[in-house]
Design an enzyme around this catalytic site. Structure first.
Site, PDB file in Angstrom:
ATOM      1  CG  LEU A 193      -1.762  -1.267   1.428  1.00  0.00           C
ATOM      2  CD1 LEU A 193      -2.619  -1.132   2.679  1.00  0.00           C
ATOM      3  CD2 LEU A 193      -2.612  -1.577   0.213  1.00  0.00           C
ATOM      4  CB  CYS A 194       1.174   4.270   0.165  1.00  0.00           C
ATOM      5  SG  CYS A 194       1.762   5.977  -0.065  1.00  0.00           S
TER       6      CYS A 194
END
Length: 337
Positions: free
Chosen positions: A117-118
């Site tokens: 994530l990210c």
């Protein structure tokens, strides 16, 4: 890999989330919200996912020292996971600890799904999982990512990349996009839509993160496309054209194209096709077996075009999609609307 909600009495899909020093709390919260909390909106007899947080040390300081997380299992928890989630952290040029990298490598090596994530994609790249593979990360860190990991096929303009066993999301909010994509991939569009409604978040956001890159603010900003999109979504079965969309918006086709690119990061035709494919998938899930009817009602025209578009979008033929997600394949209630 999960085979959808059509298999009763199946144990929940186990998700492990690595919480490392400096991890961003938002992305941990997204993973917990998406996969760890009850989903009464689905009307199912039990959970489809269960989440375990794990950490390399007994106490882990979160990003900027906002709080310290303690009392979670060690990294051995990844060994029971079907999916491993690696959130991001702001100090991406600082190498991850050896224990974290080893946990990521061994999870992937035994065939589990791994998603970042990210800027968690930096950890996947540092572990060597992304060499020669497509991936994305937050647009602000794209140049740094290329310098550190030149062998990764970085796609900086998209919200997420699905490589099957490896999935990467762009910015923090794109974690929600990827999470709902996982729900859609595992359990079909109807279930994913029910979850997205509960989250009050779009089940599928059009365009990529290019639309969020810093740019000068225009002197006269374009009007919102929202009314036009809502109008078109009610008429997907009609032979809509880009020219008709432009006429509805009272602009030229060229101006409409510029507005779609600026606001959605895509073209009017690509958006329209994506919406039609999504409608076709919902019709198939709801039990419509006649492909010519699905093609007509979704605006895809012919059964041949429907087959090609659905396969391109989902990786499945319409018949395989029906077997996996259709109402005839399930013995549990469908989502409550």
């Amino acid at each position: 890999m999960p085979q959808g909600s059509s298999q009763p009495n199946r144990r929940p899909h186990r998700v492990a989330v690595i919480v490392d020093e400096g991890t961003n709390p938002f992305e941990v919260g997204v993973a917990t919200e998406l996969f760890g909390l009850p989903r009464p909106e689905l009307g199912l007899p039990g959970p489809l996912y269960e989440v375990t947080l794990c950490a390399p040390t007994p106490g882990v300081r979160m990003n900027h020292g906002f709080f310290t997380l303690s009392g979670v299992p060690g990294l051995e928890a990844v060994d029971d996971a079907d999916t491993l989630v690696v959130p991001g952290r702001p100090d991406n040029v600082v190498p991850r600890g050896a224990a974290v990298l080893d946990a990521i490598r061994r999870t992937h090596a035994r065939g589990a799904r791994v998603m970042s994530l990210c800027t968690g994609s930096f950890a996947l790249a540092e572990a060597g999982l992304l060499d020669g593979r497509r991936a994305t990360t937050h647009w602000l860190w794209a140049d740094t990512f290329r310098e550190l990991h030149p062998r990764v096929l970085l796609e900086p303009d998209v919200l997420f990349v699905d490589e099957g066993d490896l999935l990467t999301a762009a910015g923090s909010a794109a974690a929600l996009d990827l999470g709902l994509h996982i729900w859609r991939r595992d359990h079909g569009a109807e279930v994913a839509n029910a979850v997205s409604r509960r989250l009050v978040f779009a089940a599928h956001r059009d365009g990529g993160q290019r639309q969020f890159v810093e740019r000068p603010v225009p002197e006269v900003p374009d009007e919102s496309l929202a009314p036009l999109l809502a109008w078109a979504q009610e008429r997907l079965g009609e032979p809509l054209t880009v020219a008709e969309l432009a006429a509805r918006a009272a602009v030229s086709p060229a101006t409409l194209h510029r507005r779609f690119q600026a606001q959605l990061g895509t073209t009017p035709l690509a958006w329209l096709t994506g919406e039609r494919v999504a409608l076709a998938c919902r019709l198939i899930e709801r039990g419509e077996e006649r492909l010519d009817v699905v093609a007509a009602r979704s605006g895809l025209g012919t059964a041949a075009n429907l087959r090609a578009r659905v396969r391109r979008e989902t990786g499945l033929s319409p018949s395989a999609y029906r077997r996996r997600f259709g109402t005839s394949a399930t013995e549990v209630p469908r989502p409550r609307t």
